[in-house]
Structure formats: C-alpha cells, structure tokens
Write an enzyme that holds these catalytic residues in place. Structure first.
Site, PDB file in Angstrom:
ATOM      1  N   ASP A 206       0.828  -1.202   0.000  1.00  0.00           N
ATOM      2  CA  ASP A 206       0.000   0.000   0.000  1.00  0.00           C
ATOM      3  C   ASP A 206       0.870   1.263   0.000  1.00  0.00           C
ATOM      4  O   ASP A 206       1.859   1.343   0.731  1.00  0.00           O
ATOM      5  CB  ASP A 206      -0.877  -0.020   1.261  1.00  0.00           C
ATOM      6  N   GLU A 248       1.358  -0.745  -5.057  1.00  0.00           N
ATOM      7  CA  GLU A 248       0.319   0.254  -5.294  1.00  0.00           C
ATOM      8  C   GLU A 248       1.030   1.591  -5.465  1.00  0.00           C
ATOM      9  O   GLU A 248       1.284   2.316  -4.506  1.00  0.00           O
ATOM     10  CB  GLU A 248      -0.671   0.357  -4.124  1.00  0.00           C
TER      11      GLU A 248
HETATM   12  C1  GLC Z   1      -4.251   3.356  -0.383  1.00  0.00           C
HETATM   13  C2  GLC Z   1      -5.574   2.666  -0.141  1.00  0.00           C
HETATM   14  C3  GLC Z   1      -6.571   3.644   0.421  1.00  0.00           C
HETATM   15  C4  GLC Z   1      -6.024   4.218   1.700  1.00  0.00           C
HETATM   16  C5  GLC Z   1      -4.635   4.818   1.483  1.00  0.00           C
HETATM   17  C6  GLC Z   1      -3.962   5.168   2.772  1.00  0.00           C
HETATM   18  O1  GLC Z   1      -4.338   4.317  -1.379  1.00  0.00           O
HETATM   19  O2  GLC Z   1      -6.027   2.071  -1.330  1.00  0.00           O
HETATM   20  O3  GLC Z   1      -7.815   3.045   0.627  1.00  0.00           O
HETATM   21  O4  GLC Z   1      -6.897   5.187   2.217  1.00  0.00           O
HETATM   22  O5  GLC Z   1      -3.783   3.916   0.816  1.00  0.00           O
HETATM   23  O6  GLC Z   1      -3.551   4.010   3.442  1.00  0.00           O
END
Ligand code: GLC
Length: 550
Positions: A206, A248
């Site tokens: 993430d 991500e």
């Molecule tokens: C990522 C997740 C999102 C979250 C963010 C902070 O973008 O997909 O849902 O709020 O990280 O952790």
C-alpha cells in the site's frame, strides 16, 4: 503452511478478485462481513473463474481509514475474525486453487499503534522517537503534495505529547513510519515474514512510493525507496519463493515501471494511468487515449506483470491524467458534484457506465484483453450500484448483494446493525441486483462474466503474450493480436455507438483462420486483402487464430 503447487509466476495467468471482507458475507450474524463468511462464499468466487482473491485490510485497527490505519500488524481485527479463521480461509482457498493476497500497509500506521505511542513519549535523541518523522515546524518537505486534499490541509500535524509536528501523507491519524530508521525497516521485513508464514501468496504494498522523505523532492519514488524494495524482495525470495509483491504506486508509466526494478523489486504493479484512459476512450468513442498510454508504457522485465483494473475500493483516481483530461472526465462521469472526491470520482462501475450492459461488457472485454492481470472489484460482476449519501469512499463499499431475501442475504443481523446500508436506489436495488437472481438468468451480467473468464482461462496469450496492434480502418476501433507461442488471440473492439465496417490489416497472419471464441464459429481465412469484419454498437470479438494443417 505451504502454498498451492504450480508455477512460481502464477500471477501472470491470474485473475484477481478484490474483496472487502467486512462487506462480503457475515458468518456470525453481527452485521459485519468476516473471514468465516468469506470462507463460506469461496465456492462462489471459484465458480466465477477468478484465480486469486485480494483481501482489504485485516489487521487490528481503529478503522478510521477502513483498516489502512494499522494498530497491530500481527493481530487480526476481531471485527473480521481470528487468526484460526484466517488459517481456515487460506486452506479452503488453496483447496479450490485460489491464491490469497493481503495488504501490507507499510508507509504508515494508526496513531494508536504502540510504536507511535512510544515514539511520541520518547525524548529527542531517543531511538524510539525516530520510528516516525518529526519536525519543529511544518515547513519541511514543502514540495510534497497533499493526497487527501478534501480532508487534510497539511502533511504535518502537531502532537501535544511530543511537542513536535509529525509527518503523514494521508489522514492526520496515520503517521508515516520513518524508513531512514533501521529498526523500522527490520520490523517491516518481520511483518512480511509473519504474513508469508501464515500462507498468503501475495502482498499488496500500500502507498509504496512515499516511504522516504527528502528535501526539494516530491518525496515520491525516491532511490532510497527502491533500495528498500530490493532488500524486501531479496529477503522474501530467500525464504518464500513463489510469493508475490504487488506495488500500489499511483504514478506515470515511466515511474511505475521502476517498481519492477530489473526484476528484483515488485513482481507486479498496478497500471494506474491506463484505467482513466479506458473510461476516456469509452466516452470519446476512440482508441487514442488507450493506444497512446500503452505506447508510453515501457517494456517490463520478463518475470513481471501489470495489474489492470477498472474500479476498486477507492475513488476512481484522476491523478494520472492532465488537467484538461481530468475536467473532461469529471464533466462526463461525475455530473453530480457529490460524486467527486479528492482528485477522483466515487462511483462504482455500473453507475459510471449509466448501467448500460453493452458498455459494461465492452470495458470488461478491454480490461481482459490487455497485457496484464485483471483485477475485478467485488459486486461489479453483478453490476452493483453505489450510495453517494455515504461519506468518503463508503458508497462503493456497501454489502455484497447475494439474494432478494433479508439483508440481501448478506447478514442475519438486524438491518440497523449492518456494517453499511444496502443499496436501495431503484435502478440498483438489492432485491433486483443480486447473485441469486443473476444465477438463474442465463443472460445475466454475472453469467456473461463467467463465460468471459472461462475463455480467458483457456488462452495463456492473454496473461503472457505480446501485443501487436493492427490497423482497423477507423479511429473508433481498436484491434490487436495477443500472441504467446502457438496461442494467438485476435481482439477487435468497436468503441463507437454505431455499427461499423472494420477492414482489418491482418497481413502478418495471412493463411490463418479466425475462430470466434464465444461460439467456436469459423470465419474466412485471412488472405491478401483486408479482412472485413463488421461490429455492432460497442461490440467486440475475440478470435483464436488457427493455422490450417493441410
Ligand atoms: C491506499 C488505499 C486507500 C487508503 C490509502 C492510505 O491508497 O487504497 O484506501 O486510504 O492507501 O492508506
């Protein structure tokens, strides 16, 4: 626990199903979806034809960012279940040939995490304090943008206890860990071991671009972040061969590919820039937005794979488009200002496409045809709606609609106890849009998706093949061949609302016979002339190209 057998690069042939456990199925009748509930519904998921599930956060958390605010990396949140139930889920998933991907929220924790509580109380110079990023003023790293623009005015928040500001790229209750501090890096490698030891097959990293901070930079994609990822990968490979890391990184293609390193960082990364361009191409009825971004996407190492998606649990992010493109997409897809959030649109797939079945089929067919691994968001396979009345991104996280019965078959609880209210907008009401109804109807979106998935599963070219574009005689059409060894699939799309003749230049495949995939119907052999195909409004076709043996 051993992972399921099969190739080490299983993620290349995968189709991933993204599940918000809290909204999927309630196994204990308390109104919240949970691990036991998900385990009970694995047959549904396997039957859909996907090969992996990605579970949204499971760790103990105060839940102020849906679990992306971790309080303890080694505890399951009691609201979703226990470690024993997680074990059972992994076993049941593996028994059905499904891989399991979970979250690794490594950039930040909750402010309730013991590390933060310890850090804010530690005095300056104490190594415990250095687990997070502190400052006496809120001016440092001023070139870093604010991501949650609708909620936060600064990346710094004052902490009375510490008498200092702490750094956070997301909500103020999510302090960023300090990756310059060696114990943080070591702790994170232990967290990775913890989850792989439990048997998970992949981890989604993430918010991975933001691990380090440096003055006079955007504090994204820094070389230090990549160095840490190489360490993480080496450590994972040494102990857990065949496990996958998915980045991500909401970045432009040239920055996103760097998360693959030279095959020594992440195995997979989401292709964020392609996603909004699929919606742009659909709306403009022309292929250019797609072909341009694919042309701009560098080649990736042999062992790596893009993760492709249309929607997920967040807003449809418009960070990876120009200002003009963002205005266009907002104008076309978010007419209701309530639908806008941060730099995006908080709608599910069906409402974005005006609940138009043709458009839903076309965009899914596009997603399934490009080089990469498709990721489906739970509920989109039945065309679920959303609820703009719910705050933040909750409108796209409502309970899965299983049946026309009590609480849409999601839970036995009192309706007022549900984790989020069910969708009741007339066009998407759970009494109509649900799994049970769609199972019975052979022509439903659900059954169409199952057929699409089954066909994709038969052709390794989709996951592994190279892509060769073909001229289709119209800017409104898109045609290409995916080719892996002897497996060749011709994909043709008419993006426009009108029927069109598409004279295809298939000279490179002269002598081959296109056989349509859904029906197995043979089409005329490809000869010297253009190969003429006509497609109806927003139609598409998949053909396997067969070499005729005389
Ligand atoms: C990522 C997740 C999102 C979250 C963010 C902070 O973008 O997909 O849902 O709020 O990280 O952790």
């Amino acid at each position: 626990m051993t992972p399921i057998e099969g190739p080490l690069d299983w993620y290349k042939d995968a189709v991933i199903y993204e599940v918000r456990v809290r909204s999927f199925y309630d196994g204990n009748g308390d109104g919240q979806g949970d691990l036991a509930g998900l385990t009970a519904k694995l047959d549904y998921i396997a039957d859909l034809g996907v090969t992996a599930i990605w579970l949204l956060p499971l760790c103990l958390s105060p839940g102020r960012d849906d679990g992306y605010d971790t309080e303890d990396y080694e505890k399951i949140d009691p609201a979703v279940g226990t470690l024993e139930e997680f074990h059972a889920l992994i076993q049941a998933a593996h028994a059905r040939g499904l891989k399991v991907i979970t979250e690794l929220v490594l950039n930040h924790t909750s402010d309730r995490h013991a590390w933060f509580q310890r850090a804010r109380r530690a005095s300056k110079g104490d190594p415990d304090r250095d687990w997070y990023v502190w400052s006496d003023d809120d001016k440092r790293y001023g070139d870093a943008r604010i991501i949650f623009k609708d909620f936060e005015a600064s990346n710094w928040t004052w902490d009375e206890e510490a008498k200092a500001y702490y750094w956070h790229r997301f909500y103020h209750h999510q302090p960023d860990l300090n990756f310059d501090h060696p114990p943080v890096r070591e702790a994170m490698l232990r967290v990775v071991d913890f989850w792989f030891a439990l048997g998970v097959d992949g981890l989604r990293l993430d918010a991975v671009p933001y691990l380090y901070e440096r003055e006079k930079t955007s504090c994204e994609n820094l070389p230090e972040t990549h160095a840490f990822l190489r360490d993480l990968r080496a450590s994972a490979d040494a102990r857990w061969p065949g496990r996958m890391l998915l980045a991500e990184a909401n970045q432009w293609p040239e920055d996103a590919v760097r998360y693959f390193g030279s095959g020594d960082e992440c195995h997979m990364a989401f292709h964020f820039p392609l996603m909004p361009r699929l919606f742009m191409a659909m709306r403009r009825e022309e292929r250019k937005p797609i072909t341009e971004i694919l042309a701009r996407t560098p080649d990736i190492p042999e062992s790596c794979q893009w993760a492709l998606f249309l929607r997920n649990h967040d807003e449809l992010t418009l960070e990876m488009v120009t200002h003009e493109e963002r205005d266009y997409l907002w104008r076309e897809y978010a007419k209701d200002p309530q639908a806008r959030l941060n730099l995006g649109i908080r709608h599910r797939l069906a409402p974005l496409l005006q609940n138009d079945r043709r458009r839903m089929e076309l965009i899914n067919a596009l997603l399934f045809s490009f080089p990469g691994t498709p990721v489906l968001y739970y509920g989109d396979e039945i065309g679920m709606g959303d609820n703009l009345g719910l705050g933040d991104r909750n409108g796209v996280r409502t309970p899965m609609q299983w049946s026309p019965g009590r609480n849409a078959g999601f839970s036995e609880a009192d309706p007022s106890a549900l984790v989020l209210p069910l969708v009741t907008a007339p066009e998407y009401h759970w009494q109509t849009v649900n799994v049970e109804n769609q199972r019975r109807n052979e022509s439903s979106l659900l059954n169409w998706m199952r057929r699409l998935l089954a066909l994709r599963g038969k052709h390794p070219a989709f996951g592994r093949g190279r892509i060769e574009f073909c001229d289709a005689g119209s800017e409104h059409a898109l045609a290409f061949v995916r080719e892996h060894g002897e497996d060749r699939v011709l994909c043709v799309f008419n993006l426009s609302r009108y029927t069109r003749p598409l004279p295809l230049d298939l000279s490179a495949w002269k002598g081959m016979t296109p056989v349509e995939l859904f029906g197995g119907v043979r089409f005329p052999v490809i000869g010297d002339e253009r190969w003429n195909l006509s497609l109806g409004p927003r139609g598409f076709c998949w053909f396997t190209l067969k070499v005729e043996v005389p």
